[in-house]
Structure formats: C-alpha cells, structure tokens
Design an enzyme around this catalytic site. Structure first.
Site, PDB file in Angstrom:
ATOM      1  N   SER A 132       0.869  -1.175   0.000  1.00  9.67           N
ATOM      2  CA  SER A 132       0.000   0.000   0.000  1.00  9.67           C
ATOM      3  C   SER A 132       0.906   1.225   0.000  1.00  9.67           C
ATOM      4  O   SER A 132       1.849   1.317  -0.792  1.00  9.67           O
ATOM      5  CB  SER A 132      -0.938  -0.034   1.213  1.00  9.67           C
ATOM      6  OG  SER A 132      -1.744   1.104   1.285  1.00  9.67           O
ATOM      7  N   TYR A 146      -4.679   8.171  -6.992  1.00 15.83           N
ATOM      8  CA  TYR A 146      -3.678   7.317  -6.331  1.00 15.83           C
ATOM      9  C   TYR A 146      -4.132   6.938  -4.927  1.00 15.83           C
ATOM     10  O   TYR A 146      -4.121   5.763  -4.554  1.00 15.83           O
ATOM     11  CB  TYR A 146      -2.335   8.043  -6.278  1.00 15.83           C
ATOM     12  CG  TYR A 146      -1.275   7.264  -5.538  1.00 15.83           C
ATOM     13  CD1 TYR A 146      -0.751   6.095  -6.077  1.00 15.83           C
ATOM     14  CD2 TYR A 146      -0.804   7.683  -4.296  1.00 15.83           C
ATOM     15  CE1 TYR A 146       0.213   5.370  -5.409  1.00 15.83           C
ATOM     16  CE2 TYR A 146       0.165   6.970  -3.618  1.00 15.83           C
ATOM     17  CZ  TYR A 146       0.674   5.808  -4.175  1.00 15.83           C
ATOM     18  OH  TYR A 146       1.628   5.093  -3.500  1.00 15.83           O
ATOM     19  N   LYS A 150      -5.053   3.232  -3.153  1.00 17.07           N
ATOM     20  CA  LYS A 150      -4.365   2.712  -1.971  1.00 17.07           C
ATOM     21  C   LYS A 150      -5.329   2.530  -0.794  1.00 17.07           C
ATOM     22  O   LYS A 150      -5.183   1.588  -0.009  1.00 17.07           O
ATOM     23  CB  LYS A 150      -3.195   3.617  -1.592  1.00 17.07           C
ATOM     24  CG  LYS A 150      -2.060   3.590  -2.602  1.00 17.07           C
ATOM     25  CD  LYS A 150      -1.563   2.174  -2.860  1.00 17.07           C
ATOM     26  CE  LYS A 150      -0.389   2.127  -3.814  1.00 17.07           C
ATOM     27  NZ  LYS A 150       0.078   0.741  -4.081  1.00 17.07           N
TER      28      LYS A 150
END
Length: 270
Positions: A132, A146, A150
């Site tokens: 992660s 992004y 994650k």
C-alpha cells in the site's frame, strides 16, 4: 525446504530490492515484470526466475503462476508490489487514465491474488503482502486517484485477512512513505490542464512541496520491512516503512482527522 516467493513489479525500486534481499536469503524468487529483459542480471542467479507479468493482462498473471509452479513448485509468499501513481486535478484526468490507475493498483492486485490463492489454500499455508502506501492512511492534494487506489487496497486487504485466516493464509499491508525509486519518473503519471485556472495554485504548491520537503527512504529499507512482514507469523496487519510514514500516521492519530486536514490545508495554503 527452500521457500518460494513471487513478486510483481520487480524490475526496479522496491520490487527489485525485495527480490535481491530474498534471493540473498536463499529463497526461490520469482521476479516478475512487464519486460523480462529488465531483469537479465537477476536471472543469472540460480534461485531466481525472471518472467513476464503485466497485472493488467490477466492471461500473463496465470502464465507467471504456472511458470513458478513448474520451476520451483509450491508458492509460499506473494508480494503484490506493481503499481504507480496518477496525480493531478481529477477534472483534468482522462477516463482512460482513471481506468488504468485502478486496473494496475487494484484490479491487477486482485487478479494476481486470485491466481495464487487456490495454491496457497490447497497447501493450507502462505502469506500475501500487499504494498500500500502511507497514502493509504493520509492524503495529499491532487492525489485523489492514487489515494483512492491505496485506500481500496487497505480495505480489501484488511477484509481479506478475515476470510483467509481459516485457510492458514496470512495477509499483510506494507505502507511505505517517500522512497528513493523512480516513482517520480516512470511510476508517476501527472495530468494537468492549465486552462483550469482554479487548480493551478494547488498544482504549484504540490510541486514545490515535493521538491523541497519530501523525505525519501532507500528501497532497501522497504524491502527489509517486506521481509519482516513475510516472516512474521503474528496476526499483525500493517507495517509502516520510513520515518516520514511513521510521523504522518502518528500525527493524524495524535490530533484527529479534522485537525490533520486543517494542517494540510494550511500547508498547501488552501
């Protein structure tokens, strides 16, 4: 018996450092990458198989798993490392880039996990480590895509741990901060539209912050944390990697969400 680990995104950076560390530890290492020629030096090691795997091409995932089984036998550990970051105002990002971001960081991770799971389940043991980011715990401006991927990996992994525990499979999250890799080069996909003037001060502020204050740890440090996570047989889920990651999460825990968000707004003059 020698154990086997399969690592995605092993051509450079964290993936490469992790492959080298486990190879040094005399594991059988399957270092996968989109262009196997990038791992020619790794392939010279007798305990390393370099093979093609593009997480967005699911047939290549299945082929890599089969190649692993043929060369080394059972898989003991999977490290889902392949990924990149799409940044910029959401309004400026084409939908094709949105879909590519999630296809790589989320759907590709799921596809690789699903390809390996039947083999881990059959042997009643194994570990999956999903890479992660501290960006899965805190966010920065212009990183909605992004961070979205994650945070998805965080939730997916935590939930998956519950269902795989009865099968004897451990699931781990490694959360790096800034790393001395090519993340700001080929692993960073930046989109901007200067005609969207309202966003330009934020774009400039983020660029200045990344140039002046971003702390970066060596990829070898993250590889060591991954190594520790693979070997850790405890139920621990999360492993921060890097002083900046530890500081950011500690600060958010200390002052709470609202105050942390207020600090970020002040930092970027928002």
């Amino acid at each position: 018996m020698t154990k086997t680990i399969l690592i995605t995104g092993a051509s450079t950076g964290i993936g490469r450092a992790t492959a080298e560390l486990f190879a040094d530890e005399r594991w059988n290492v399957v270092a996968t990458m989109r262009r196997p020629d990038d791992g020619a030096d790794l392939a010279e090691r007798g305990n390393v198989l370099v093979t093609r795997l593009d997480v967005t091409e699911h047939a290549s995932v299945d082929q890599a798993v089969e190649a692993t089984l043929a060369r080394f036998g059972p898989i003991d550990a999977l490290v889902n490392n392949a990924g990149y970051g799409a940044y910029g105002p959401l309004e400026a990002v084409p939908m094709a880039a949105v879909e590519r971001q999630f296809a790589t960081n989320v759907t590709g991770l799921i596809a690789t996990t699903k390809a390996v799971l039947p083999h881990l389940r059959a042997q009643g043991s194994g570990v999956i480590v999903n890479i992660s980011s501290v960006g899965g715990r805190v966010t920065f401006p212009l990183g909605s895509l992004y961070h979205g991927t994650k945070w998805a990996v965080e939730g997916l992994t935590e939930s998956l741990g519950f269902e795989l525990a009865p099968a004897g499979i451990r699931v781990k999250l490694v959360e790096p901060g800034g790393v001395e890799t090519d993340f700001s080069g080929r692993s960073l996909d930046v989109h901007n539209d200067e005609s969207l003037t309202v966003y330009q001060p934020i774009v400039a502020a983020l660029v200045n912050q990344m140039r002046s204050t971003l702390t970066r740890s060596p990829a070898s440090l993250v590889a060591k944390v991954i190594h520790d996570a693979v070997l850790d047989e405890s139920p621990r889920l999360r492993y921060l990697a890097g002083a900046d990651a530890e500081a950011a999460v500690a600060r958010r825990d200390e002052i709470g969400d609202e105050a942390f968000v207020a600090e970020m707004r002040q930092r970027f003059a928002l």
